[in-house]
Design a protein around this motif. Structure first.
Motif, PDB file in Angstrom:
ATOM      1  N   THR A 273       0.811  -1.211   0.000  1.00  0.00           N
ATOM      2  CA  THR A 273       0.000   0.000   0.000  1.00  0.00           C
ATOM      3  C   THR A 273       0.846   1.263   0.000  1.00  0.00           C
ATOM      4  N   GLU A 274       1.961   1.224   0.747  1.00  0.00           N
ATOM      5  CA  GLU A 274       2.794   2.427   0.795  1.00  0.00           C
ATOM      6  C   GLU A 274       3.384   2.764  -0.564  1.00  0.00           C
ATOM      7  N   ILE A 275       3.625   1.743  -1.376  1.00  0.00           N
ATOM      8  CA  ILE A 275       4.121   2.009  -2.723  1.00  0.00           C
ATOM      9  C   ILE A 275       3.011   2.550  -3.596  1.00  0.00           C
ATOM     10  N   VAL A 276       1.808   1.954  -3.463  1.00  0.00           N
ATOM     11  CA  VAL A 276       0.676   2.417  -4.281  1.00  0.00           C
ATOM     12  C   VAL A 276       0.344   3.882  -4.003  1.00  0.00           C
ATOM     13  N   GLU A 277       0.499   4.282  -2.765  1.00  0.00           N
ATOM     14  CA  GLU A 277       0.139   5.662  -2.410  1.00  0.00           C
ATOM     15  C   GLU A 277       1.079   6.689  -3.030  1.00  0.00           C
ATOM     16  N   ARG A 278       2.329   6.305  -3.297  1.00  0.00           N
ATOM     17  CA  ARG A 278       3.259   7.290  -3.847  1.00  0.00           C
ATOM     18  C   ARG A 278       3.460   7.168  -5.356  1.00  0.00           C
ATOM     19  N   LEU A 279       2.682   6.323  -5.989  1.00  0.00           N
ATOM     20  CA  LEU A 279       2.792   6.203  -7.438  1.00  0.00           C
ATOM     21  C   LEU A 279       2.258   7.439  -8.127  1.00  0.00           C
ATOM     22  N   VAL A 280       2.925   7.825  -9.198  1.00  0.00           N
ATOM     23  CA  VAL A 280       2.513   8.990  -9.993  1.00  0.00           C
ATOM     24  C   VAL A 280       2.607   8.612 -11.456  1.00  0.00           C
ATOM     25  N   MET A 281       1.985   9.410 -12.279  1.00  0.00           N
ATOM     26  CA  MET A 281       2.026   9.199 -13.722  1.00  0.00           C
ATOM     27  C   MET A 281       3.148  10.029 -14.339  1.00  0.00           C
ATOM     28  N   ARG A 282       3.744   9.475 -15.366  1.00  0.00           N
ATOM     29  CA  ARG A 282       4.788  10.186 -16.097  1.00  0.00           C
ATOM     30  C   ARG A 282       4.177  11.106 -17.138  1.00  0.00           C
ATOM     31  N   PRO A 283       4.787  12.216 -17.413  1.00  0.00           N
ATOM     32  CA  PRO A 283       4.234  13.122 -18.439  1.00  0.00           C
ATOM     33  C   PRO A 283       4.152  12.473 -19.807  1.00  0.00           C
ATOM     34  N   GLU A 284       5.128  11.604 -20.137  1.00  0.00           N
ATOM     35  CA  GLU A 284       5.103  11.010 -21.468  1.00  0.00           C
ATOM     36  C   GLU A 284       4.017   9.966 -21.622  1.00  0.00           C
ATOM     37  N   ASP A 285       3.376   9.562 -20.490  1.00  0.00           N
ATOM     38  CA  ASP A 285       2.285   8.602 -20.579  1.00  0.00           C
ATOM     39  C   ASP A 285       0.915   9.284 -20.683  1.00  0.00           C
ATOM     40  N   LEU A 286       0.936  10.574 -20.826  1.00  0.00           N
ATOM     41  CA  LEU A 286      -0.311  11.310 -20.973  1.00  0.00           C
ATOM     42  C   LEU A 286      -0.600  11.545 -22.454  1.00  0.00           C
ATOM     43  N   MET A 287      -1.833  11.676 -22.727  1.00  0.00           N
ATOM     44  CA  MET A 287      -2.240  11.979 -24.101  1.00  0.00           C
ATOM     45  C   MET A 287      -1.938  13.451 -24.387  1.00  0.00           C
ATOM     46  N   PRO A 288      -1.567  13.863 -25.560  1.00  0.00           N
ATOM     47  CA  PRO A 288      -1.393  13.042 -26.773  1.00  0.00           C
ATOM     48  C   PRO A 288       0.045  12.542 -26.951  1.00  0.00           C
ATOM     49  N   ASP A 289       0.904  12.625 -25.904  1.00  0.00           N
ATOM     50  CA  ASP A 289       2.299  12.197 -26.054  1.00  0.00           C
ATOM     51  C   ASP A 289       2.388  10.713 -26.397  1.00  0.00           C
ATOM     52  N   VAL A 290       1.488   9.942 -25.853  1.00  0.00           N
ATOM     53  CA  VAL A 290       1.525   8.507 -26.118  1.00  0.00           C
ATOM     54  C   VAL A 290       1.270   8.230 -27.594  1.00  0.00           C
ATOM     55  N   THR A 291       0.231   8.781 -28.114  1.00  0.00           N
ATOM     56  CA  THR A 291      -0.075   8.535 -29.528  1.00  0.00           C
ATOM     57  C   THR A 291       0.966   9.148 -30.448  1.00  0.00           C
ATOM     58  N   ASP A 292       1.499  10.279 -30.056  1.00  0.00           N
ATOM     59  CA  ASP A 292       2.525  10.905 -30.902  1.00  0.00           C
ATOM     60  C   ASP A 292       3.783  10.052 -30.974  1.00  0.00           C
ATOM     61  N   SER A 293       4.187   9.533 -29.827  1.00  0.00           N
ATOM     62  CA  SER A 293       5.406   8.707 -29.833  1.00  0.00           C
ATOM     63  C   SER A 293       5.208   7.421 -30.629  1.00  0.00           C
ATOM     64  N   ILE A 294       3.999   6.840 -30.514  1.00  0.00           N
ATOM     65  CA  ILE A 294       3.739   5.620 -31.285  1.00  0.00           C
ATOM     66  C   ILE A 294       3.695   5.934 -32.772  1.00  0.00           C
ATOM     67  N   GLN A 295       3.051   7.027 -33.117  1.00  0.00           N
ATOM     68  CA  GLN A 295       2.966   7.389 -34.520  1.00  0.00           C
ATOM     69  C   GLN A 295       4.337   7.738 -35.095  1.00  0.00           C
ATOM     70  N   PHE A 296       5.153   8.433 -34.318  1.00  0.00           N
ATOM     71  CA  PHE A 296       6.517   8.745 -34.794  1.00  0.00           C
ATOM     72  C   PHE A 296       7.319   7.461 -35.010  1.00  0.00           C
ATOM     73  N   PHE A 297       7.161   6.506 -34.117  1.00  0.00           N
ATOM     74  CA  PHE A 297       7.849   5.218 -34.283  1.00  0.00           C
ATOM     75  C   PHE A 297       7.408   4.525 -35.558  1.00  0.00           C
ATOM     76  N   LYS A 298       6.123   4.546 -35.821  1.00  0.00           N
ATOM     77  CA  LYS A 298       5.620   3.868 -37.011  1.00  0.00           C
ATOM     78  C   LYS A 298       6.023   4.604 -38.279  1.00  0.00           C
ATOM     79  N   ASP A 299       6.086   5.896 -38.213  1.00  0.00           N
ATOM     80  CA  ASP A 299       6.395   6.658 -39.422  1.00  0.00           C
ATOM     81  C   ASP A 299       7.885   6.665 -39.740  1.00  0.00           C
TER      82      ASP A 299
END
Length: 1537
Positions: A273-299
């Motif tokens: 639980t102590e680990i779950v409480e301090r978890l945060v999201m990374r900026p690169e995992d937010l939209m639209p960075d996720v789709t942009d990075s995937i699209q750049f990889f594919k292109d």
């Protein structure tokens, strides 16, 4: 067909056909091909691949060392993990790194590692991160380049993640791909993680990171759904095609199993639980960075990656489903990789764990961790190295190796082996130093033991041990010693050429320093002598001036007559004073001032304190006469200054500037003004000063120069530094130290002490020595090298001695002539005086007359008589001795020889007229004695120095004898070099060990038994001895159970005895006797093969057994089948004597010979005796052997039997010997002479069977004999009847005549008287009837012959038991075959018994060891063993036409075996047995084609057998064979399109 019974030795002359069915292959299975260091373009790489497709395949190395070398030179396995951003590449890479022991190359981890190691580029990156800036791709590319060239990557390989870089500012993506292809270690396997975009976007949006540890967690981890359980197909994101509606039991059971696996997956374990409480999201995992990075990889990147993966072989591409959990994904990856013959990176492991955790040394201290930077840490006198002291309880090397051999082993059968370096540190050896390792730092790598000397060396060795153990040996550091004329200089040049080392001859190298010291000494002597001479002359001049002034004032009024100077004429007997003798002058003028004189130059100038003159050498040594007179221990002191001047008895010249010419004493007019100065100040231009200085300088030039020890040491250090510096410039990655050889430097302990203080010492000391008491080897070498000069000196000395003798003779003759003249003159004077007295009438003294006669007699008796002076006056001899004619002739000869320049009376010089290249001793004389004295002095000093080196510096010298073992001939320079090279290399070669038994019992867990190896249909026959079976699990050497020495020297298979064993390279070799073992211990490589199996001798078989067992029949068939000679021993003996006996001898021929008829014997006796050849002693012995079984003499066996083993053509084609040995004595003879067969076959048959075979033939012989006897008897009877009738007729005629005479005489004669007389004289012969009655009938003969056959068979069997016993004691294979059945059955049995020596003969020396697959894999992973070229394919199945790998699985493990250094995977027990029987045949088959993964989709309605169809996973043979043609056609169409 040829009748083979006609000769005892038959040659079938049948040829054997050899078949070769090798197939070229373009793929060699196992580790990836050996990589090239230099960069190459893709086009060149494609060309190389095309060339590899047409090159023949390469077999597995026979040499074990070569197999290890191939592994060390092979490229480590490298992986590239690709996939969309956030697909899980890093997580999979970390798991694979832990299992594969590879280096992880991940951009974040790479930056973190550089920051922790505080490298220059890491500190720069840290500054950027602290400021909140991103690390540029240029810096990341530099870090990646450094990591790719690091030693740990070169050994362990890498797992690359996050490449190519997404930013194109530094390098375009296509350029990055080209750069990756041209890396020294390009990726071998590409792991492609595939996942749909939607699934990846959903996952990344729900990912969170722990800011403390940096660990990523997906939603299923930190917020799992408690009700629903994720199924396998839901994870993969597949279609929901009624999966939940399936209620079939079989499918539901499988799905439940999958669900249970998901629940137990460690990846989905609850997050605290102590680990779950301090978890945060990374900026690169937010939209639209996720789709942009995937699209750049594919292109941008996907197309290039697809092109790159398409260019790779399909076997090197692994595709995984990214929807799987990391645990399942990793298990699937391992399952795929285990299908290939890939080994994990071999680790260096310590025997003794460290006491405390050791700090890690940064792997990159600067731009790159290269070899030169590593070597700088190991400079001499390193402080860190000095701090590490070895443990107090350090064991000896042998004890340490013995204890480590069985420590921490995976199996008792496969223990650690000693390396070539034993206890020397391999890291220090790479740098050029020999440093003994510490036992607490002992490690094992592959199958060898290595001992490191420091923790730094251990860490460097753990990074990449390959670079330290693949080198041939360390650079040489060598000191060479030898007495004069030993050839030490030539030996040093040869060794230097072999090792590419620099030879430093200190005689020439120290010459500039010697010249410098000599010049300094000359300058010192010049100044001191000049100053001392000036002081003396000045003092003398002042004294003379004072004396002259005093004399001038006192003599003016005394005598004016003496004003003029005395004339300079002297009498011959007047004593003169040397004008240069100042000491004499000073003593005469002022003796009181002797103590006040200044010191002489000899007292002022002193030589260097210690001698440093180099030892005399053959190249630079002067002639013997000069060396005997040259000072060698100290500098020659300059002579005392001497000057000469005339006596001062006359008056001094007047005080004026003009000096009388007569006082110049012979000086030239041009030197008057320069050499004679007016009385005043004495300068250096004074002639006497110049003369004294020149004399002192000349003597100083001829004096020996001594170099002090410290100066000499500095010279050597400077030379070593120059060599090593030049070596580092030529090869920066090579050794840092060494590669020098010193020769011709002083035998001084002080130099060794100073060198040791500077941490400079040789690795080896080599000494040339002559152990002969008279130093004959040195004398011969010296005389051979300097023969012209020595002969010249001898000739000059003899001429000089002859001249001295001639001068002495001439002087003696001159004295005799003078004595004669004086004696004649005295005699005349005495006679005149006597005559005067007689004339004057004076009395004549009789004593004078007596004395004169005695004197005359004495002169006549002793020509050397020299009369005294008083004799000349008082006695006059009456006679003068006549001149000796021979003396006059000799004098004439001397005069003529002197005139012509030749000494005709001198004997020829005592020099040898042999050619100059002959090895002879020098002539006796002073030259020889001088050389021996000097050589003994050198040897004594060398021996004293070597004692110090051995005791103080713990360095054992290597001694090389100049003379061969015979003590007569010298070793050539090539032989000396080879012996020295072998001695230097011996310490780096494996040493055979005596009395080490490696034949341990095998653990049941290690190897699988193979009790039914010979098959289930084996006959129940006794096999007396078979070491192949009893020792099949023992690790024997390259010659298996046979003696390698006997095989090499005699080309005979001689089984070795377990009592005479030697361990070499962890293998056991057996020998027949102690002598062969001793020879092997001296030079093991001489008797062992290197890169191929030993050469097999021709086949030699022995067939023994009683008569009638079928030896001739089967021996002849074997000879025809295998193209060998068939030899019948008894028939061969018959051939040797049948020319004289005219019939065959032996009990088996008794029935063919009839008993002689007495009448015929009488008739033969009446006839004249014909001349017959008598049998020799050897022939009598052979006859007795054949008839009565008496043993043959060894000399006869040497002539008959030995050539069948040693001479051609039997030696090269082989023999099948029948009937020998038949007794125990004959077997012992074969053992003693090592004339052993490959196998002895005893054909054993029952007596009844023997009777059935022999009795009909013998009865036929008996019937023939009886028929001949009957015919002979009938013939004799008819002849007797004819003779009797003739005799009766003749007798009747005689009786009729007698009767007629009696009738005429009137006597009465009866009518039947004649008949009665004839009946009484010619009685009826009753012997014929008796003979007929005594004749043997058939039944009686049959019984008699049968008993005789049985008795012979029993005797033969009893003797064969002795033969079997002896063969069994000598471990000769001996097989008993039941020969009672039909010949074709017996033939099959014999073929089966001798199969190992006939059809499988090439595998006689080969040893194959079964092993469990799990243990085999562990040994492969640590580098102890290697994959074969077949990988995990079965070579037996490949040969039988199966082109697919065996269906290994959980229920079926592979049958693995070890052959030499390789592991072979076999499909089943049958294939394993076939491989064990004939390994050489199967390993020479072509390797398999590339392994292409097959993807099969099984679809169908429920209950249609989809699950059952999984059998294809483990048994694809039937289906895939049917699809093979179709797959090939599809593949061809794909390539064409």
């Amino acid at each position: 067909m040829t009748d083979y019974q006609e000769s005892a030795i038959s040659d079938p002359r049948s040829s054997l056909q050899n078949f070769s069915n090798r197939q070229e292959s373009s793929f060699q299975y196992g580790d990836p091909p050996k990589y090239e260091i230099n960069n190459m373009s893709q086009a060149n790489k494609d060309n190389i691949d095309q060339n590899q497709q047409i090159t023949p395949f390469e077999d597995d190395s026979y040499d074990i060392d070569e197999a290890d070398k191939k592994f060390l030179e092979s490229k480590p396995t490298c992986f590239l993990i690709v996939g969309k951003p956030g697909v899980g590449k890093t997580t999979l890479a970390k798991k694979l790194v832990n299992d594969w022991h590879a280096e992880l190359i991940n951009i974040p981890d790479l930056i973190t590692a550089n920051i922790k190691q505080k490298t220059e580029i890491g500190m720069h990156a840290r500054e950027l991160l602290v400021r909140g800036e991103a690390v540029p791709d240029q810096m990341i590319a530099r870090m990646l380049h450094i990591k790719m060239h690091s030693p740990e990557v070169a050994h362990h390989g890498y797992i690359l993640d996050g490449f190519p870089l997404m930013d194109e500012n530094l390098m375009k993506l296509r350029d990055q791909m080209e750069t990756m292809k041209n890396w020294p270690l390009p990726p071998d396997y590409v792991i492609n993680i595939r996942i749909p975009d939607n699934d990846l976007i959903n996952r990344r949006q729900e990912e969170k990171i722990d800011p403390v540890t940096g660990t990523l967690y997906i939603k299923e981890q930190y917020a799992p759904t408690p009700v629903e359980k994720v199924t396998g197909k839901q994870q993969t994101g597949g279609d929901d095609d009624d999966v939940s509606d399936i209620d079939e039991d079989a499918d539901n059971d499988d799905e439940e199993v999958e669900e249970e696996e998901q629940v137990t997956d460690e990846f989905f374990s609850p997050v605290p639980t102590e680990i779950v409480e301090r978890l945060v999201m990374r900026p690169e995992d937010l939209m639209p960075d996720v789709t942009d990075s995937i699209q750049f990889f594919k292109d941008q990147l996907l197309r290039m990656l697809e092109e790159y993966m398409a260019s790779l072989p399909q076997s090197y591409l692994v595709e995984l489903d990214g929807n799987m959990s990391p645990t399942i994904l990793f298990e699937q990856l391992l399952e795929r990789l285990n299908a290939y013959a890939l080994r994990r990176a071999a680790l260096v492991q310590r025997f003794f764990p460290p006491e405390e955790e050791e700090e890690e040394i940064p792997q990159e201290t600067n731009e790159m961790d290269n070899e030169e930077e590593e070597g700088e840490k190991a400079i001499r006198g390193d402080a860190l190295r000095a701090e590490e002291t070895p443990p107090a309880d350090e064991m000896e090397t042998e004890e340490l190796m013995a204890s480590l051999t069985g420590s921490n082993v995976l199996s008792n059968k496969y223990k650690w082996q000693r390396s070539r370096w034993l206890r020397l540190d391999p890291v220090a050896l790479k740098q050029g130093n020999r440093i003994p390792g510490r036992q607490d730092l002992a490690v094992h790598f592959m199958d060898k033991i290595f001992v490191l000397s420091s923790k730094e060396s251990l860490k460097e060795f753990q990074k990449n041990p390959r670079r330290y153990i693949i080198q041939p040996r360390a650079p040489c550091k060598l000191f060479l010693y030898g007495p004069r004329s030993s050839g030490i200089e030539q030996l040093a040049q040869d060794i230097g050429k072999k090792y590419n080392a620099t030879v430093i001859d200190m005689v020439s190298y120290a010459q500039p320093k010697m010249d410098e010291l000599r010049q300094q000494y000359i300058d010192t002597i010049k100044n001191e002598v000049q100053r001392a001479t000036i002081d003396k002359l000045q003092l003398q001049a002042d004294t003379e001036a004072a004396e002259k002034a005093q004399e001038a004032t006192t003599s003016k009024t005394e005598d004016k007559i003496d004003e003029e100077p005395e004339p300079l004429t002297r009498e011959d007997n007047e004593t003169t004073t040397d004008p240069n003798d100042f000491e004499q002058t000073e003593k005469a003028t002022n003796p009181d001032e002797e103590e006040q004189q200044p010191q002489t130059s000899a007292e002022r100038s002193s030589p260097p304190p210690t001698e440093r003159s180099p030892p005399p050498t053959e190249r630079s040594s002067p002639p013997p006469a000069e060396r005997s007179s040259r000072p060698s221990s100290a500098l020659s002191q300059p002579p005392a200054e001497r000057s000469s001047r005339p006596s001062s008895a006359r008056s001094p010249p007047p005080a004026s500037t003009e000096v009388p010419r007569e006082d110049l004493h012979g000086l030239g007019p041009e030197d008057e003004k320069t050499q004679v100065e007016p009385i005043g100040q004495i300068t250096a231009d004074h002639p006497e000063v110049k003369k004294a200085v020149e004399q002192a300088i000349e003597e100083a030039r001829n004096a020996a120069v001594n170099i002090p020890a410290d100066v000499y040491t500095e010279l050597m250090c400077k030379a070593i530094q120059n060599i090593e510096q030049e070596q580092r410039e030529k090869n920066p990655n090579g050794p840092l130290f060494g590669n020098w050889i010193f020769v011709n430097f002083p035998y001084d302990n002080e130099i060794w002490t100073l060198l040791n203080e500077k941490n400079i010492h040789p690795d080896d000391v080599l000494v040339l020595q002559d152990s002969h008491p008279q130093l004959e080897a040195l004398q011969k070498r010296w005389y051979k090298a300097n023969r012209f000069e020595v002969d010249k000196e001898i000739r000059e000395r003899e001429e000089r001695e002859a001249n001295e003798r001639r001068i002495r003779d001439e002087e003696q003759k001159r004295r005799m002539e003078e004595m004669k003249l004086i004696a004649e003159q005295e005699r005349n004077e005495r006679l005149a005086e006597r005559q005067r007295k007689i004339d004057a009438g004076e009395p004549v003294d009789d004593e004078d007359e007596t004395d004169e006669k005695e004197m005359e007699l004495a002169i006549l008796e002793d020509r050397n008589y020299e009369p005294k002076k008083e004799d000349f006056i008082d006695k006059i001899p009456e006679t003068i001795p006549e001149e000796d004619e021979s003396m006059s002739k000799d004098l004439d000869k001397d005069k003529s020889s002197i005139a012509s320049g030749l000494d005709l009376n001198r004997a020829p010089p005592s020099i040898s007229p042999l050619p100059f290249d002959q090895e002879i001793l020098p002539p006796a004389g002073i030259e020889q004695e001088t050389f021996i004295k000097q050589a003994r002095n050198d040897i004594t000093r060398i021996n004293d120095l070597m004692k110090t080196v051995s005791s103080v510096y713990n360095l054992e010298p290597i001694y090389i004898e100049l003379m061969k073992e015979d003590g007569e001939k010298l070793k050539t320079n090539e032989e000396l070099f080879q012996e020295a090279y072998d001695a230097l290399e011996k310490q780096f070669k494996y040493i055979p060990l005596e009395h080490e038994n490696n034949e341990e019992d095998v653990d049941e867990e290690e190897e699988t038994g193979n009790e039914d190896e010979e098959g289930d249909n084996e006959e129940e026959e006794e096999e007396v001895v078979d070491l192949f079976k009893s020792d099949r699990k023992k690790h024997l050497g390259d010659t298996s159970i046979y003696d390698p020495v006997a095989l090499f020297e005699k080309n005979i298979l001689v089984p070795g005895k377990p009592d005479f064993t030697v361990s070499y390279k962890s293998k056991t070799y057996r020998f027949a006797n102690e002598d062969n073992r001793s020879l092997f211990l001296q030079t093991p490589l001489k008797y062992l093969p290197i890169d191929k199996p030993p050469t097999l001798p021709a086949m030699r078989l022995v067939l023994v057994g009683p008569e009638g067992a079928g030896k001739s029949l089967h021996g002849r068939e074997l000879a025809i089948k295998y193209n060998t000679f068939h030899i019948k021993f008894r028939d061969r003996l018959q051939e040797l004597i049948i020319g004289k006996t005219k019939m065959k001898i032996g009990p088996e021929y008794n029935e063919t010979r009839d008993e002689p008829d007495p009448e015929e014997e009488e008739q033969k006796a009446d006839k004249p005796i014909e001349e017959t050849e008598e049998l020799t002693a050897d022939e009598e012995n052979i006859k007795a052997y054949l008839q009565d079984g008496e043993p043959l003499a060894p000399e006869i066996l040497d002539k008959i039997v030995k050539p069948w083993w040693t001479e051609e053509p039997y030696r090269s084609r082989g023999i099948v010997l029948e009937g020998f040995p038949s007794t125990e004595d004959e077997t012992v003879y074969m053992i003693d002479n090592q004339l052993l067969p490959d196998i002895a076959i005893q054909l054993d048959a029952e007596n009844n069977d023997i009777l059935k075979r022999i009795l009909p033939k013998r009865m036929e012989q008996w019937r023939t004999k009886m028929q001949l006897r009957k015919e002979k008897r009938m013939k004799n009877k008819a002849k007797k009847d004819r003779d009797k009738k003739k005799a009766i007729d003749e007798r009747r005629a005689e009786l009729i005549l007698e009767r007629d005479k009696r009738i005429e005489a009137g006597e009465t004669v009866e009518e039947d008287e004649i008949e009665q007389i004839l009946a009484s004289e010619f009685q009826i012969d009753e012997e014929e009837g008796d003979i007929i009655q005594d004749e043997e009938d058939a039944d009686t003969a049959k019984g008699r012959i049968g008993e005789m056959i049985e008795q012979q068979a029993n005797d033969a069997k009893e003797k064969i038991e002795g033969v079997k016993k002896v063969f069994q004691q000598e471990y000769v294979p001996f097989a008993i075959v039941n020969a009672s059945d039909k010949p074709r059955y017996v033939k099959n049995r014999i073929s089966k018994k001798i199969e190992r020596f006939t059809t499988l003969r090439q595998n006689v020396f080969e040893r194959v060891y079964p092993i469990k697959s799990q243990l085999a894999q562990q040994l492969i992973d640590i580098g102890y063993l290697h994959y074969s070229k077949f990988g995990k394919f079965c070579p037996v199945s490949l040969h039988n036409g199966d082109c697919f790998p065996p269906p290994y699985g959980p229920d079926k493990t592979p049958c693995t075996v070890i052959y030499r250094k390789y592991v072979y995977y076999l499909a089943d027990d049958e294939a394993r047995n076939e491989f064990i029987k004939n390994p050489l045949f199967y390993i020479r088959r072509p390797p398999p084609k590339s392994l292409i993964p097959v993807k099969i989709a099984i679809v169908g309605p429920p209950k249609s057998g989809k699950t059952t169809g999984l059998f294809l996973k483990y048994n694809l043979k039937g289906v895939l064979k049917a699809w093979l043609i179709l797959l090939d056609r599809v593949y061809f169409l794909i390539l064409k399109s």
